[in-house]
Design a protein around this motif. Structure first.
Motif, PDB file in Angstrom:
ATOM      1  N   PRO A   6     -46.597 -29.067 -24.787  1.00  0.00           N
ATOM      2  CA  PRO A   6     -46.189 -28.162 -25.865  1.00  0.00           C
ATOM      3  C   PRO A   6     -47.393 -27.477 -26.513  1.00  0.00           C
ATOM      4  O   PRO A   6     -48.483 -28.042 -26.563  1.00  0.00           O
ATOM      5  CB  PRO A   6     -45.480 -29.077 -26.864  1.00  0.00           C
ATOM      6  N   LEU A   7     -47.173 -26.267 -26.973  1.00  0.00           N
ATOM      7  CA  LEU A   7     -48.177 -25.547 -27.757  1.00  0.00           C
ATOM      8  C   LEU A   7     -47.936 -25.860 -29.221  1.00  0.00           C
ATOM      9  O   LEU A   7     -46.815 -25.754 -29.701  1.00  0.00           O
ATOM     10  CB  LEU A   7     -48.048 -24.040 -27.550  1.00  0.00           C
ATOM     11  N   LEU A   8     -48.999 -26.239 -29.911  1.00  0.00           N
ATOM     12  CA  LEU A   8     -48.884 -26.591 -31.319  1.00  0.00           C
ATOM     13  C   LEU A   8     -49.743 -25.669 -32.163  1.00  0.00           C
ATOM     14  O   LEU A   8     -50.713 -25.087 -31.687  1.00  0.00           O
ATOM     15  CB  LEU A   8     -49.326 -28.038 -31.547  1.00  0.00           C
ATOM     16  N   SER A   9     -49.389 -25.589 -33.425  1.00  0.00           N
ATOM     17  CA  SER A   9     -50.159 -24.854 -34.420  1.00  0.00           C
ATOM     18  C   SER A   9     -50.248 -25.737 -35.661  1.00  0.00           C
ATOM     19  O   SER A   9     -49.267 -26.368 -36.048  1.00  0.00           O
ATOM     20  CB  SER A   9     -49.464 -23.538 -34.756  1.00  0.00           C
ATOM     21  N   VAL A  10     -51.431 -25.793 -36.257  1.00  0.00           N
ATOM     22  CA  VAL A  10     -51.599 -26.579 -37.479  1.00  0.00           C
ATOM     23  C   VAL A  10     -52.660 -25.929 -38.362  1.00  0.00           C
ATOM     24  O   VAL A  10     -53.638 -25.369 -37.859  1.00  0.00           O
ATOM     25  CB  VAL A  10     -51.957 -28.065 -37.169  1.00  0.00           C
ATOM     26  N   GLU A  11     -52.434 -25.980 -39.659  1.00  0.00           N
ATOM     27  CA  GLU A  11     -53.416 -25.510 -40.628  1.00  0.00           C
ATOM     28  C   GLU A  11     -54.181 -26.727 -41.152  1.00  0.00           C
ATOM     29  O   GLU A  11     -53.640 -27.828 -41.211  1.00  0.00           O
ATOM     30  CB  GLU A  11     -52.724 -24.770 -41.768  1.00  0.00           C
ATOM     31  N   GLN A  53     -54.542 -23.457 -32.855  1.00  0.00           N
ATOM     32  CA  GLN A  53     -53.376 -23.428 -31.980  1.00  0.00           C
ATOM     33  C   GLN A  53     -53.812 -23.760 -30.562  1.00  0.00           C
ATOM     34  O   GLN A  53     -54.906 -23.390 -30.147  1.00  0.00           O
ATOM     35  CB  GLN A  53     -52.720 -22.043 -31.982  1.00  0.00           C
ATOM     36  N   GLY A  54     -52.930 -24.451 -29.843  1.00  0.00           N
ATOM     37  CA  GLY A  54     -53.225 -24.761 -28.450  1.00  0.00           C
ATOM     38  C   GLY A  54     -52.417 -25.937 -27.967  1.00  0.00           C
ATOM     39  O   GLY A  54     -51.423 -26.340 -28.584  1.00  0.00           O
ATOM     40  N   SER A  55     -52.874 -26.513 -26.864  1.00  0.00           N
ATOM     41  CA  SER A  55     -52.168 -27.639 -26.253  1.00  0.00           C
ATOM     42  C   SER A  55     -52.188 -28.852 -27.178  1.00  0.00           C
ATOM     43  O   SER A  55     -53.096 -29.014 -28.000  1.00  0.00           O
ATOM     44  CB  SER A  55     -52.823 -28.012 -24.926  1.00  0.00           C
ATOM     45  N   LYS A  56     -51.196 -29.716 -27.024  1.00  0.00           N
ATOM     46  CA  LYS A  56     -51.132 -30.933 -27.833  1.00  0.00           C
ATOM     47  C   LYS A  56     -52.398 -31.767 -27.635  1.00  0.00           C
ATOM     48  O   LYS A  56     -52.964 -32.279 -28.598  1.00  0.00           O
ATOM     49  CB  LYS A  56     -49.891 -31.752 -27.482  1.00  0.00           C
ATOM     50  N   THR A  57     -52.863 -31.878 -26.398  1.00  0.00           N
ATOM     51  CA  THR A  57     -54.073 -32.656 -26.112  1.00  0.00           C
ATOM     52  C   THR A  57     -55.279 -32.072 -26.841  1.00  0.00           C
ATOM     53  O   THR A  57     -56.053 -32.793 -27.467  1.00  0.00           O
ATOM     54  CB  THR A  57     -54.349 -32.693 -24.594  1.00  0.00           C
ATOM     55  N   GLY A  58     -55.436 -30.751 -26.779  1.00  0.00           N
ATOM     56  CA  GLY A  58     -56.549 -30.095 -27.461  1.00  0.00           C
ATOM     57  C   GLY A  58     -56.471 -30.259 -28.967  1.00  0.00           C
ATOM     58  O   GLY A  58     -57.474 -30.545 -29.627  1.00  0.00           O
ATOM     59  N   ILE A  59     -55.281 -30.097 -29.514  1.00  0.00           N
ATOM     60  CA  ILE A  59     -55.084 -30.265 -30.961  1.00  0.00           C
ATOM     61  C   ILE A  59     -55.388 -31.704 -31.369  1.00  0.00           C
ATOM     62  O   ILE A  59     -56.070 -31.942 -32.372  1.00  0.00           O
ATOM     63  CB  ILE A  59     -53.651 -29.871 -31.388  1.00  0.00           C
ATOM     64  N   ASP A  60     -54.919 -32.673 -30.588  1.00  0.00           N
ATOM     65  CA  ASP A  60     -55.194 -34.084 -30.893  1.00  0.00           C
ATOM     66  C   ASP A  60     -56.701 -34.349 -30.957  1.00  0.00           C
ATOM     67  O   ASP A  60     -57.184 -35.026 -31.862  1.00  0.00           O
ATOM     68  CB  ASP A  60     -54.548 -35.003 -29.861  1.00  0.00           C
ATOM     69  N   HIS A  61     -57.448 -33.817 -29.981  1.00  0.00           N
ATOM     70  CA  HIS A  61     -58.904 -33.988 -29.980  1.00  0.00           C
ATOM     71  C   HIS A  61     -59.543 -33.322 -31.203  1.00  0.00           C
ATOM     72  O   HIS A  61     -60.446 -33.884 -31.826  1.00  0.00           O
ATOM     73  CB  HIS A  61     -59.515 -33.409 -28.700  1.00  0.00           C
ATOM     74  N   MET A  62     -59.070 -32.130 -31.533  1.00  0.00           N
ATOM     75  CA  MET A  62     -59.643 -31.414 -32.677  1.00  0.00           C
ATOM     76  C   MET A  62     -59.338 -32.122 -33.994  1.00  0.00           C
ATOM     77  O   MET A  62     -60.194 -32.171 -34.883  1.00  0.00           O
ATOM     78  CB  MET A  62     -59.127 -29.977 -32.725  1.00  0.00           C
ATOM     79  N   VAL A  63     -58.152 -32.691 -34.123  1.00  0.00           N
ATOM     80  CA  VAL A  63     -57.803 -33.428 -35.348  1.00  0.00           C
ATOM     81  C   VAL A  63     -58.768 -34.595 -35.536  1.00  0.00           C
ATOM     82  O   VAL A  63     -59.256 -34.839 -36.649  1.00  0.00           O
ATOM     83  CB  VAL A  63     -56.328 -33.885 -35.310  1.00  0.00           C
ATOM     84  N   VAL A  64     -59.087 -35.314 -34.468  1.00  0.00           N
ATOM     85  CA  VAL A  64     -60.046 -36.416 -34.567  1.00  0.00           C
ATOM     86  C   VAL A  64     -61.408 -35.872 -35.000  1.00  0.00           C
ATOM     87  O   VAL A  64     -62.065 -36.433 -35.888  1.00  0.00           O
ATOM     88  CB  VAL A  64     -60.142 -37.185 -33.228  1.00  0.00           C
ATOM     89  N   THR A  82     -51.533 -29.428 -42.390  1.00  0.00           N
ATOM     90  CA  THR A  82     -50.243 -28.957 -42.886  1.00  0.00           C
ATOM     91  C   THR A  82     -49.633 -27.927 -41.941  1.00  0.00           C
ATOM     92  O   THR A  82     -50.311 -27.398 -41.064  1.00  0.00           O
ATOM     93  CB  THR A  82     -50.399 -28.319 -44.283  1.00  0.00           C
ATOM     94  N   ASN A  83     -48.369 -27.636 -42.187  1.00  0.00           N
ATOM     95  CA  ASN A  83     -47.636 -26.597 -41.453  1.00  0.00           C
ATOM     96  C   ASN A  83     -47.689 -26.776 -39.936  1.00  0.00           C
ATOM     97  O   ASN A  83     -47.963 -25.830 -39.195  1.00  0.00           O
ATOM     98  CB  ASN A  83     -48.127 -25.198 -41.849  1.00  0.00           C
ATOM     99  N   TRP A  84     -47.415 -27.997 -39.483  1.00  0.00           N
ATOM    100  CA  TRP A  84     -47.339 -28.263 -38.041  1.00  0.00           C
ATOM    101  C   TRP A  84     -46.161 -27.479 -37.454  1.00  0.00           C
ATOM    102  O   TRP A  84     -45.068 -27.502 -38.010  1.00  0.00           O
ATOM    103  CB  TRP A  84     -47.118 -29.748 -37.784  1.00  0.00           C
ATOM    104  N   GLN A  85     -46.385 -26.795 -36.344  1.00  0.00           N
ATOM    105  CA  GLN A  85     -45.325 -26.052 -35.676  1.00  0.00           C
ATOM    106  C   GLN A  85     -45.480 -26.172 -34.172  1.00  0.00           C
ATOM    107  O   GLN A  85     -46.592 -26.293 -33.664  1.00  0.00           O
ATOM    108  CB  GLN A  85     -45.389 -24.553 -36.032  1.00  0.00           C
ATOM    109  N   THR A  86     -44.357 -26.106 -33.479  1.00  0.00           N
ATOM    110  CA  THR A  86     -44.361 -25.973 -32.024  1.00  0.00           C
ATOM    111  C   THR A  86     -44.139 -24.498 -31.722  1.00  0.00           C
ATOM    112  O   THR A  86     -43.255 -23.869 -32.304  1.00  0.00           O
ATOM    113  CB  THR A  86     -43.246 -26.834 -31.392  1.00  0.00           C
ATOM    114  N   LEU A  87     -44.960 -23.954 -30.842  1.00  0.00           N
ATOM    115  CA  LEU A  87     -44.899 -22.531 -30.533  1.00  0.00           C
ATOM    116  C   LEU A  87     -44.349 -22.284 -29.133  1.00  0.00           C
ATOM    117  O   LEU A  87     -44.615 -23.058 -28.218  1.00  0.00           O
ATOM    118  CB  LEU A  87     -46.300 -21.905 -30.604  1.00  0.00           C
ATOM    119  N   ALA A  88     -43.631 -21.190 -28.967  1.00  0.00           N
ATOM    120  CA  ALA A  88     -43.170 -20.773 -27.640  1.00  0.00           C
ATOM    121  C   ALA A  88     -44.320 -20.131 -26.870  1.00  0.00           C
ATOM    122  O   ALA A  88     -44.442 -20.288 -25.658  1.00  0.00           O
ATOM    123  CB  ALA A  88     -42.006 -19.800 -27.764  1.00  0.00           C
TER     124      ALA A  88
END
Length: 99
Positions: A6-11, A53-64, A82-88
């Motif tokens: 999934p593609l995710l977006s987070v602020e 914004q990007g892949s779940k794996t990439g977002i997970d790494h960036m959050v850490v 905040t504002n977690w979203q799944t993107l098409a």
């Protein structure tokens, strides 16, 4: 058959000693390394905020990275996500530092 991630977006907003330590430069480099798009900027209250914004794996790494690592010389107190979203499809292209 491969599974489409999934593609995710987070602020985010990072608190602590994060200005004057090249945090945004390292954040941009890490985002590009992970294949993420988005933006970041310094705020008047001394934090760094932005959107990734990007892949779940990439977002997970960036959050850490945002919550524990940061740039050399930074001292992260906390990171609010905040504002977690799944993107098409991706809404942003590339990664920029805003002023």
């Amino acid at each position: 058959m491969s599974v489409i991630e999934p593609l995710l977006s987070v602020e985010f907003e990072v608190f602590g000693k994060v200005q004057g330590v090249f945090f945004t430069k390292y954040l941009k480099e890490m985002s590009e390394h992970l294949g993420l798009s988005g933006w970041c900027k310094n705020t008047k209250k001394g934090t760094i905020c932005g959107k990734i914004q990007g892949s779940k794996t990439g977002i997970d790494h960036m959050v850490v990275w945002l919550t524990t690592t940061g740039s050399p010389g930074s001292k992260i107190e906390r990171c609010e996500l905040t504002n977690w979203q799944t993107l098409a499809k991706p809404e942003l292209k590339g990664f920029s530092i805003r002023f």
